[in-house]
Design a protein around this motif. Structure first.
Motif, short mmCIF file in Angstrom:
data_model
loop_
_atom_site.label_atom_id
_atom_site.label_comp_id
_atom_site.label_asym_id
_atom_site.label_seq_id
_atom_site.Cartn_x
_atom_site.Cartn_y
_atom_site.Cartn_z
N TYR A 48 105.73 -5.29 92.30
CA TYR A 48 104.19 -5.11 91.54
C TYR A 48 105.34 -3.41 90.93
O TYR A 48 105.43 -2.39 91.67
CB TYR A 48 103.73 -4.58 92.79
CG TYR A 48 102.80 -4.20 92.04
CD1 TYR A 48 101.49 -4.33 90.84
CD2 TYR A 48 101.87 -2.79 92.38
CE1 TYR A 48 100.73 -4.14 89.95
CE2 TYR A 48 100.42 -2.25 90.93
CZ TYR A 48 100.02 -3.24 90.47
OH TYR A 48 99.11 -2.45 90.54
N ILE A 49 104.96 -3.46 89.70
CA ILE A 49 105.34 -2.27 88.81
C ILE A 49 104.04 -1.55 88.54
O ILE A 49 103.57 -2.46 87.60
CB ILE A 49 106.55 -2.37 88.15
CG1 ILE A 49 107.81 -3.70 88.59
CG2 ILE A 49 107.09 -1.11 86.72
CD1 ILE A 49 109.08 -3.89 86.85
N HIS A 50 103.99 -0.18 88.90
CA HIS A 50 103.15 -0.12 87.74
C HIS A 50 103.21 1.29 87.71
O HIS A 50 104.33 2.00 87.50
CB HIS A 50 101.78 0.32 89.40
CG HIS A 50 102.53 1.07 90.34
ND1 HIS A 50 102.16 2.66 90.63
CD2 HIS A 50 102.91 1.13 91.24
CE1 HIS A 50 102.68 3.17 91.60
NE2 HIS A 50 103.24 2.21 92.47
N VAL B 239 108.21 -13.67 91.68
CA VAL B 239 107.14 -12.76 90.54
C VAL B 239 107.17 -11.46 90.56
O VAL B 239 106.98 -10.72 91.44
CB VAL B 239 105.60 -13.33 91.35
CG1 VAL B 239 104.47 -12.79 90.06
CG2 VAL B 239 105.53 -14.90 91.56
N ILE B 240 107.17 -11.72 89.25
CA ILE B 240 107.05 -9.84 89.04
C ILE B 240 105.69 -9.29 88.09
O ILE B 240 105.38 -9.85 87.43
CB ILE B 240 108.51 -9.17 87.68
CG1 ILE B 240 109.40 -9.69 89.00
CG2 ILE B 240 108.82 -7.39 87.83
CD1 ILE B 240 110.75 -9.36 87.77
N GLY B 241 104.75 -8.18 88.39
CA GLY B 241 104.08 -8.40 88.40
C GLY B 241 103.82 -6.48 88.06
O GLY B 241 104.59 -5.85 88.17
N ASP C 43 96.90 1.57 92.52
CA ASP C 43 96.38 1.13 93.67
C ASP C 43 95.42 -0.60 93.33
O ASP C 43 94.65 -1.09 94.52
CB ASP C 43 95.33 1.82 93.92
CG ASP C 43 94.40 3.20 93.35
OD1 ASP C 43 94.04 1.69 92.09
OD2 ASP C 43 92.86 3.22 94.24
N LEU C 44 96.53 -1.15 92.78
CA LEU C 44 95.57 -2.41 92.14
C LEU C 44 95.25 -3.44 93.38
O LEU C 44 94.14 -4.31 93.83
CB LEU C 44 95.94 -2.66 91.40
CG LEU C 44 95.84 -4.74 91.57
CD1 LEU C 44 94.09 -4.79 90.52
CD2 LEU C 44 96.48 -4.88 89.25
N PRO C 45 96.93 -3.52 94.44
CA PRO C 45 96.29 -4.49 95.59
C PRO C 45 95.65 -3.85 96.49
O PRO C 45 94.78 -4.80 97.44
CB PRO C 45 97.87 -4.10 96.30
CG PRO C 45 98.29 -3.42 95.01
CD PRO C 45 98.46 -2.92 94.36
N ARG D 292 107.29 -2.10 95.99
CA ARG D 292 106.76 -1.72 94.38
C ARG D 292 107.61 -1.13 93.96
O ARG D 292 108.42 -0.19 94.28
CB ARG D 292 105.12 -1.23 94.90
CG ARG D 292 104.32 -1.90 95.87
CD ARG D 292 102.72 -0.95 96.10
NE ARG D 292 101.82 -1.99 96.98
CZ ARG D 292 100.80 -1.61 97.22
NH1 ARG D 292 100.34 -0.20 96.86
NH2 ARG D 292 99.81 -2.02 98.13
N LEU D 293 107.06 0.10 93.02
CA LEU D 293 107.58 0.37 92.15
C LEU D 293 107.17 0.92 91.02
O LEU D 293 106.11 0.33 90.12
CB LEU D 293 109.65 -0.20 91.52
CG LEU D 293 110.00 0.20 90.36
CD1 LEU D 293 110.86 1.32 91.49
CD2 LEU D 293 110.45 -0.69 89.60
#
Length: 627
Positions: free
Chosen positions: A290-292, A412-414, A420-422, A437-438
């Motif tokens: 997960y990239i944010h 999967v790369i989101g 804090d979406l998860p 996470r990144l």
């Protein structure tokens, strides 16, 4: 026959596998182009022995090796050579904006560039039609193109040809008969009329003497032209050399892909190690990343740069082959359509989303494979992941559940803006998203300065102080690289009118235009409640990562902000009137329909503009900590 929308290749309906009975509606792509999109190796059919594949004139024109032009006039010189005055057409790649997503493969632009060339440079006739005629064009050969706009080669602007023709028709109407009536005391045979008659007789005599040298014409066709197409057009005729500022403007376009991506080496290394670790393992277990980060920090571009580097390693044979699927949530009509897009990218077949979900479950969950290519690992990149959130969150659950299966070979790369979406998802989904996470932080002014300088490498168009000034301004507000590029490009446009080098004055002018636009002045001069409401919308955007919110959620956020900072909450009715006023000013976009608590609202401008307008508010200084 049917033509592919991507490669423009022609195919017989009966020769296709499976054969088609009629031409399908909408866009159609051949199996070779579909295979290229899905990352498969494509082997084109070989020509018969003793023959070579030769590019057609249409292929050469669309690759700038040949050019299209409209003959405006034609004449014959005294030495017997035929010349013509032509008006050039260009392909979208030759414009400053480049090829856009809406451009058709056969679309060209008419220009305001004229040249005189020899007729021996002409190859053959082609058809350039307007959109209405192009839509009805059938059985007219391969040299058919569409032209809807005229391109100004000096100002790099576009204008619809239909509007130009209408202006010429309206402006070219003949005057009334009164304009041509002579006054009563006018001499019908003045000296000017006699001079005109003498010149006309002289011209007729010259025309009769040179008649044998003129081009023969009959029914609009010219005869006597020899050696058509035997000469090449001189390079200087159609060569428009770009200035330094023109090169800078085209390089600073957001649609232009940079050759390298600076300031994100650490993030690129982490993404590369994650993908290689998932691909190169013997079991190739599925994983999720997960990239944010805030908008404009290069999240998507960094991942795509990593995938390009890995593609070169696959070609070199250092890592295993894989298939790559790139999906943007903004392009999906509904979250469920992602199943159809994934299945079409993997197989090249179009089915309904329910059928695609069934087949994808068989592939990733049950381990059913249909050939060697299905055994390759699959990397699924989902941009704007938060747009897939539904009420029951089933779409996200299915996608994130597939990598947990033993035989899925799915990575999967989101990507999303919300940190804090998860945590906001159901536990069964957040647990499958994993702990990897990144975070992409906003750029500082040194990084923005390096990004702009890298794009302008080899182009002497900006002063160093001007680039630093633009970088510091943007870094103080948001750190959005896209905003910095837009400011520099606008500064280059301002300087292009009167000087050759962009200075701090031009950057200041661009910033004034961008950050002191009318909508920002409306935000600054609004009431206290309107400022609190806009701040609540930005705060809600940062908190949830969703561009839309409901009036009920917004009112709750406004109530919390007022209670925390000693302001009186005005009530729902007053807040609704303020929201309607901002909607009338087009600051906020409101969902059409009756006013109710669940009505959806959305900012019509970037959140950076709200931050710039309200962060220095004297009557409400506490707004800055929420922006």
């Amino acid at each position: 026959m049917i033509e592919c929308e991507d490669c423009l290749g022609g195919f017989h309906l009966k020769c296709l596998k499976p054969p088609l009975k009629e031409v399908p509606e909408g866009e159609w792509a051949c199996k070779f182009c579909e295979a290229k999109k899905s990352g498969k190796e494509v082997e084109l059919p070989k020509p018969p022995e003793g023959k070579k594949r030769v590019r057609t004139a249409r292929e050469k024109l669309l690759s700038s090796d040949l050019w299209a032009a409209r003959i405006e006039s034609l004449w014959r010189e005294v030495n017997g050579t035929y010349w013509c005055r032509v008006r050039w057409y260009i392909i979208p790649e030759e414009t400053a904006a480049g090829r856009q997503l809406h451009n058709l493969r056969r679309e060209i632009y008419r220009t305001n560039h004229f040249s005189d060339i020899e007729m021996e440079c002409v190859l053959r006739h082609c058809f350039v039609k307007n959109p209405k005629e192009y839509g009805k064009a059938d059985y007219e050969g391969d040299d058919v193109f569409m032209c809807e706009y005229e391109y100004d080669i000096h100002w790099h602007s576009f204008k619809c040809i239909a509007e130009i023709d209408n202006d010429e028709e309206n402006g070219g109407k003949a005057g009334s008969d009164e304009d041509w009536n002579l006054p009563s005391n006018a001499d019908p045979e003045s000296d000017e009329d006699m001079d005109f008659d003498e010149e006309r007789e002289k011209g007729l005599r010259l025309r009769s003497l040179t008649g044998e040298f003129a081009a023969n014409s009959r029914k609009g066709k010219f005869f006597g032209l020899q050696k058509i197409g035997t000469k090449q057009i001189p390079e200087h005729v159609r060569c428009h050399k770009q200035t330094e500022l023109e090169r800078a403007k085209s390089t600073l376009l957001l649609a232009t892909l940079p050759k390298s991506l600076p300031c994100r080496n650490k993030e690129m290394d982490e993404i590369t190690s994650f993908i290689k670790g998932a691909i190169c393992e013997d079991q190739c277990l599925g994983r999720c990343l997960y990239i944010h980060g805030v908008p404009g920090t290069g999240k998507t571009m960094t991942v795509l740069a990593v995938m390009r580097n890995l593609k070169s390693e696959v070609d070199a044979g250092s890592i295993k082959p894989y298939c790559f699927v790139d999906i943007n949530g903004l392009k999906l009509a509904s979250p469920e359509n992602i199943y159809r897009v994934i299945y079409e990218a993997l197989t090249g077949h179009r089915v309904s989303w329910k059928k695609a979900l069934q087949l994808l479950n068989e592939r990733f969950s049950d381990g059913k494979k249909n050939g060697k290519e299905d055994n390759r690992p699959c990397i699924l990149l989902i941009d704007e992941l938060d747009l897939l959130v539904t009420r029951n969150q089933l779409v996200l659950y299915n996608i994130l559940d597939w990598p947990t299966k033993s035989n899925s070979k799915l990575i999967v790369i989101g990507i999303a803006n919300t940190m804090d979406l998860p945590e906001k998802l159901l536990p069964r989904i957040s647990s499958r998203m994993g702990i990897q996470r990144l975070c992409f932080g906003p750029y500082n002014y040194l990084q923005l300065q390096e990004i702009i300088s890298t794009r302008l490498k080899g182009i002497d168009a900006f002063e160093k102080q001007a680039i630093e000034f633009a970088s510091r301004k943007v870094a103080a507000i948001s750190g959005d690289a896209r905003r910095a590029l837009e400011i520099c490009r606008r500064a280059a446009e301002v300087a292009d009118y009167w000087k050759a080098l962009v200075g701090m004055v031009d950057v200041e002018t661009a910033i004034q235009e961008m950050f002191q636009a009318p909508h920002i002045q409306v935000m600054k001069s609004g009431s206290k409640l309107s400022k609190i409401l806009l701040t609540a919308m930005v705060h809600e955007l940062y908190k949830t990562g969703m561009g839309e919110t409901t009036f009920e959620k917004l009112a709750t956020t406004v109530s919390c902000l007022c209670a925390s900072n000693g302001e009186t909450f005005p009530g729902w009715d007053t807040l609704l009137r303020v929201g309607c006023m901002l909607g009338e000013c087009r600051i906020i976009l409101c969902e059409p329909g009756s006013r109710h608590r669940l009505q959806k609202l959305q900012l019509n401008f970037p959140s950076d503009d709200v931050t710039f307008a309200l962060k220095d508010s004297k009557e409400l200084p506490w707004l800055a900590k929420y922006l």
